[in-house]
Write a protein that holds these residues in place. Structure first.
Motif, mmCIF file in Angstrom:
data_model
loop_
_atom_site.group_PDB
_atom_site.id
_atom_site.type_symbol
_atom_site.label_atom_id
_atom_site.label_comp_id
_atom_site.label_asym_id
_atom_site.label_seq_id
_atom_site.Cartn_x
_atom_site.Cartn_y
_atom_site.Cartn_z
ATOM 1 N N ASN A 35 -0.312 5.324 -0.506
ATOM 2 C CA ASN A 35 -0.807 4.122 -1.193
ATOM 3 C C ASN A 35 0.109 3.736 -2.353
ATOM 4 O O ASN A 35 0.363 2.544 -2.571
ATOM 5 N N ALA A 36 0.598 4.724 -3.088
ATOM 6 C CA ALA A 36 1.499 4.451 -4.203
ATOM 7 C C ALA A 36 2.783 3.791 -3.713
ATOM 8 O O ALA A 36 3.261 2.818 -4.299
ATOM 9 N N VAL A 37 3.327 4.307 -2.620
ATOM 10 C CA VAL A 37 4.543 3.727 -2.041
ATOM 11 C C VAL A 37 4.291 2.278 -1.638
ATOM 12 O O VAL A 37 5.073 1.384 -1.971
ATOM 13 N N GLN A 38 3.196 2.033 -0.945
ATOM 14 C CA GLN A 38 2.901 0.676 -0.478
ATOM 15 C C GLN A 38 2.705 -0.291 -1.648
ATOM 16 O O GLN A 38 3.152 -1.436 -1.593
ATOM 17 N N GLU A 39 2.062 0.159 -2.715
ATOM 18 C CA GLU A 39 1.880 -0.693 -3.892
ATOM 19 C C GLU A 39 3.216 -1.031 -4.541
ATOM 20 O O GLU A 39 3.452 -2.171 -4.939
ATOM 21 N N LEU A 40 4.088 -0.036 -4.657
ATOM 22 C CA LEU A 40 5.408 -0.293 -5.241
ATOM 23 C C LEU A 40 6.209 -1.253 -4.371
ATOM 24 O O LEU A 40 6.856 -2.171 -4.874
#
Length: 172
Positions: A82-87
């Motif tokens: 999720n963190a990767v996708q948000e970035l």
């Protein structure tokens, strides 16, 4: 919302509490975080969090999330995914708003990779994951990892600007 270290760690703390009270699946984050903080029960996490809710203190738990993901914990993996996708979504929004990719998306532009979350971590390299995802859409994007901290870079830019201004005043 850009997923920063604080957000990753906050999601991990939430996952531990959810697992503890039965609203979520069990996760190795529980033992990892409790041991790291020298706590005996997830019930103590609320007191720990409110004792000093500083962002840096909470964000310091990110390496534990990465370690649990490296060990195969599905909750930790989901948090990092999720963190990767948000970035990636944040970068894409900036690229589109500033037209950095050009009309066809093949323009070349730098992506400055700064921040503790983007540092290489064992098998789970968030910075590499973000870069790989961005380059699927913008193949000519060029990731750059600065050699100095952003504050040092800003000071150098200010110094160079001052020196140019001083030189200009001396030649009048």
């Amino acid at each position: 919302m850009v997923m920063r270290g604080y957000g990753i760690a906050a999601q991990a703390l939430t996952a531990v509490i959810r697992a503890h009270d039965g609203r979520g699946p069990q996760t190795t984050l529980t033992n990892s975080i409790l041991q790291s903080l020298d706590l005996s029960s997830p019930d103590e996490l609320i007191g720990w969090t409110y004792a000093d809710p500083s962002w840096a203190r909470i964000a310091a738990l990110v390496p534990l999330v990465v370690s649990c993901a490296d060990a195969g914990d599905q909750i930790a993996i989901k948090i990092l995914d999720n963190a990767v996708q948000e970035l990636v979504l944040s970068v894409k929004a900036v690229v589109e708003r500033l037209c950095l990719g050009g009309a066809d998306g093949n323009g070349s532009f730098p992506i400055v990779m700064v921040g503790g979350v983007l540092e290489a971590n064992k098998k789970w390299d968030i910075g590499k994951e973000v870069t790989d995802c961005i380059q699927k859409t913008y193949p000519r994007a060029c990731p750059i990892r600065p050699k100095v901290e952003p504050a040092v870079g800003a000071a150098l830019l200010a110094w160079n600007s001052l020196m140019k201004e001083t030189e200009g005043n001396c030649h009048r």
